[in-house]
Write a protein that holds these residues in place. Structure first.
Motif, PDB file in Angstrom:
ATOM      1  N   THR A   1      -6.890   1.632   7.749  1.00  0.00           N
ATOM      2  CA  THR A   1      -7.552   0.392   7.337  1.00  0.00           C
ATOM      3  C   THR A   1      -6.549  -0.575   6.713  1.00  0.00           C
ATOM      4  O   THR A   1      -6.541  -1.779   7.030  1.00  0.00           O
ATOM      5  CB  THR A   1      -8.674   0.704   6.336  1.00  0.00           C
ATOM      6  N   CYS A   2      -5.697  -0.066   5.847  1.00  0.00           N
ATOM      7  CA  CYS A   2      -4.728  -0.930   5.165  1.00  0.00           C
ATOM      8  C   CYS A   2      -3.662  -1.459   6.131  1.00  0.00           C
ATOM      9  O   CYS A   2      -3.191  -2.590   5.968  1.00  0.00           O
ATOM     10  CB  CYS A   2      -4.080  -0.170   4.015  1.00  0.00           C
TER      11      CYS A   2
ATOM     12  N   HIS B   1       0.803  -1.218   0.000  1.00  0.00           N
ATOM     13  CA  HIS B   1       0.000   0.000   0.000  1.00  0.00           C
ATOM     14  C   HIS B   1       0.839   1.272   0.000  1.00  0.00           C
ATOM     15  O   HIS B   1       0.291   2.369  -0.063  1.00  0.00           O
ATOM     16  CB  HIS B   1      -0.936   0.017   1.216  1.00  0.00           C
TER      17      HIS B   1
ATOM     18  N   THR C   1      -4.580   1.551  -4.174  1.00  0.00           N
ATOM     19  CA  THR C   1      -4.668   0.253  -3.494  1.00  0.00           C
ATOM     20  C   THR C   1      -5.807   0.199  -2.486  1.00  0.00           C
ATOM     21  O   THR C   1      -6.093  -0.861  -1.933  1.00  0.00           O
ATOM     22  CB  THR C   1      -3.353  -0.065  -2.753  1.00  0.00           C
ATOM     23  N   PHE C   2      -6.473   1.339  -2.243  1.00  0.00           N
ATOM     24  CA  PHE C   2      -7.585   1.375  -1.283  1.00  0.00           C
ATOM     25  C   PHE C   2      -8.837   1.807  -2.031  1.00  0.00           C
ATOM     26  O   PHE C   2      -9.044   2.979  -2.315  1.00  0.00           O
ATOM     27  CB  PHE C   2      -7.279   2.333  -0.134  1.00  0.00           C
TER      28      PHE C   2
ATOM     29  N   TYR D   1     -11.402   4.713  -1.016  1.00  0.00           N
ATOM     30  CA  TYR D   1     -10.914   6.084  -0.845  1.00  0.00           C
ATOM     31  C   TYR D   1     -11.940   7.081  -1.393  1.00  0.00           C
ATOM     32  O   TYR D   1     -12.416   6.943  -2.519  1.00  0.00           O
ATOM     33  CB  TYR D   1      -9.581   6.268  -1.576  1.00  0.00           C
TER      34      TYR D   1
ATOM     35  N   ALA E   1      -7.699   5.538   4.961  1.00  0.00           N
ATOM     36  CA  ALA E   1      -6.990   4.707   3.987  1.00  0.00           C
ATOM     37  C   ALA E   1      -5.808   3.995   4.619  1.00  0.00           C
ATOM     38  O   ALA E   1      -5.679   2.765   4.543  1.00  0.00           O
ATOM     39  CB  ALA E   1      -6.533   5.573   2.813  1.00  0.00           C
ATOM     40  N   GLN E   2      -4.930   4.749   5.264  1.00  0.00           N
ATOM     41  CA  GLN E   2      -3.726   4.121   5.810  1.00  0.00           C
ATOM     42  C   GLN E   2      -4.046   3.269   7.038  1.00  0.00           C
ATOM     43  O   GLN E   2      -3.466   2.197   7.234  1.00  0.00           O
ATOM     44  CB  GLN E   2      -2.684   5.191   6.151  1.00  0.00           C
TER      45      GLN E   2
ATOM     46  N   GLY F   1      -7.535  -4.425   6.565  1.00  0.00           N
ATOM     47  CA  GLY F   1      -8.936  -4.243   6.209  1.00  0.00           C
ATOM     48  C   GLY F   1      -9.867  -4.081   7.382  1.00  0.00           C
ATOM     49  O   GLY F   1     -11.076  -3.898   7.185  1.00  0.00           O
TER      50      GLY F   1
END
Length: 460
Positions: free
Chosen positions: A243-244, A134, A148-149, A152, A240-241, A248
């Protein structure tokens, strides 16, 4: 009754159901400490202080964290201007923030993490994002790769073009995608920096909060709060960051944002010369009046600040404290069941401050009309109980009416000493706090330390 909050990410008012009713977590983005707090900084502090008080009434354990951003380009610039380390700047303004918020009756959060104290956690999270595909490192930078998310943009509701424009993203040849944002950036020798796998550098803004939340509150928050201006890009990037980094897992259950403050109908800005500092307003009116004015509109709506609005808040508090003064012969008891139901219902309906304040004045009117001592006693308790949830009406009426609404030089100096003592206490510098108290006693000033902050009066 059920507490309802408007969740920014779903755009609906929802019943608040924490993941664990025995342990509620809340994080609010705090100030970047390079200057004194202005009235716009004070609004989220007051709004989420009321929510904190309400949550503590409903749940057995509430952990509230509000951070300090103590490394930032604005701080770096301020430090260079006076040729001092950034810590000298940040310590000064953290102490000033504590003093100003205490004057507004804002309770100290359970946790106040600082970015500079969590750099190892930030580096660790960045490494995990790289390992998960990510993020990527290039030319001393590390960037989050937005494509990658897939979710977003869900928080802000913006399309891709709007997000790229709104983020004011730096055009750089090393970016894989225009929307990618910085997680780590290199530091030149004259800037603060920490050693990392990508060279000496410092964290990007967004990763700081995600790492501090993980360290202090766990992987999934119940409530994340802040001003409306943080929805994009800051909170969008946090999701985003965060969660990744957690494979998830849900980052936050409820997103709560307060509206903007304007001044006399205009946006507050340095260029217009209308940035109102809390410490300057405290020379014009008591902190409780400033707090009351900040509660004058629904938290999600814009609030237009004006001198007349502040004066009106002061007059309103005079009426309420006058009622309590008239009830002085009534004993202090616990509030009878049911008397606060309508008031609490307004607060629990998405923090409906205007509705709750209307109920406060309705109870004050009923108290003035009451003749039976039992009724007078009950309404006195109700006013105190309602006031506690709003952070109001906790002073002795004599102390309230003994405070001048403006500040001559002597009053300003007393307030400065009281603020300095509170800041020392917040920093656990009790020797300095005791010394300042002795100074105040010597000039005939008595300070009472209360949950909502210090209250002072002239002895005699």
């Amino acid at each position: 009754m059920t507490l309802y909050l408007t969740n920014t990410i779903t755009r609906t008012k929802e019943p608040f159901v924490p993941a664990n009713p025995d342990h509620v977590t809340m994080y609010v983005c705090g100030p970047t400490v390079y200057n004194f707090a202005h009235i716009g900084n004070a609004r989220p502090a007051v709004v989420f202080d009321v929510l904190y008080r309400l949550l503590r009434r409903r749940f057995a354990r509430v952990v509230y964290a509000r951070n300090f951003t103590d490394v930032d380009d604005k701080i770096n610039t301020a430090a260079k201007e006076v040729d001092q380390p950034i810590s000298a700047i940040t310590e000064r303004y953290i102490a000033a923030y504590h003093a100003d918020m205490a004057a507004l009756g804002v309770l100290t959060p359970d946790l106040e993490p600082r970015v500079t104290e969590h750099v190892p956690e930030i580096i660790d999270m960045v490494e995990r994002l790289i390992a998960g595909g990510h993020a990527y490192a290039v030319e001393g930078h590390v960037l989050f790769h937005v494509p990658t998310f897939s979710a977003y943009g869900a928080l802000s509701g913006r399309n891709r073009d709007e997000m790229i424009a709104g983020a004011r993203v730096e055009v750089a040849p090393y970016k894989r995608d225009p929307a990618d944002f910085i997680l780590w950036k290199p530091s030149t020798p004259d800037l603060p920096g920490w050693e990392s796998p990508w060279g000496r550098g410092r964290p990007g803004w967004h990763i700081e909060c995600s790492a501090m939340i993980e360290r202090c509150l766990g992987t999934t928050l119940d409530i994340h709060g802040g001003g409306q201006d943080l929805v994009f890009p800051h909170h969008e990037n946090e999701i985003a960051q965060g969660t990744c980094a957690h494979d998830g897992e849900l980052y936050c259950r409820y997103w709560v944002h307060n509206g903007f403050i304007t001044v006399e109908g205009r946006k507050m800005s340095k260029s217009l010369g209308n940035v109102l500092l809390v410490r300057d307003l405290l020379k014009e009116a008591p902190g409780e009046a400033i707090r009351f004015a900040l509660l004058g509109a629904h938290y999600r709506q814009p609030l237009d600040w004006s001198a007349e609005g502040l004066a009106q808040a002061k007059r309103g508090l005079d009426r309420l404290y006058g009622t309590l003064r008239d009830l002085g012969d009534a004993p202090d008891v616990a509030c009878p069941p049911g008397l606060l139901d309508a008031f609490e219902a307004a607060l629990e309906d998405d923090l409906n401050f205007p509705g709750a304040i209307a109920e406060l004045f309705r109870m004050a009117k009923a108290a003035r009309q009451a003749t039976a001592q039992a009724d007078r006693t009950a309404y006195k308790a109700a006013l105190r109980g309602a006031g506690h949830l709003l952070g109001l009406l906790q002073q002795d009426p004599a102390a309230w009416f003994g405070q001048p609404s403006g500040a001559d030089e002597a009053t300003a100096e007393i307030q400065r000493l009281v603020d300095a003592r509170q800041a020392a206490r917040s920093a656990r510098d009790y020797a300095t706090a005791d010394r300042i108290r002795d100074q105040l006693v010597a000039v005939g000033v008595v300070v009472e330390d209360r949950a909502e902050g210090p209250v002072w009066r002239r002895a005699g």
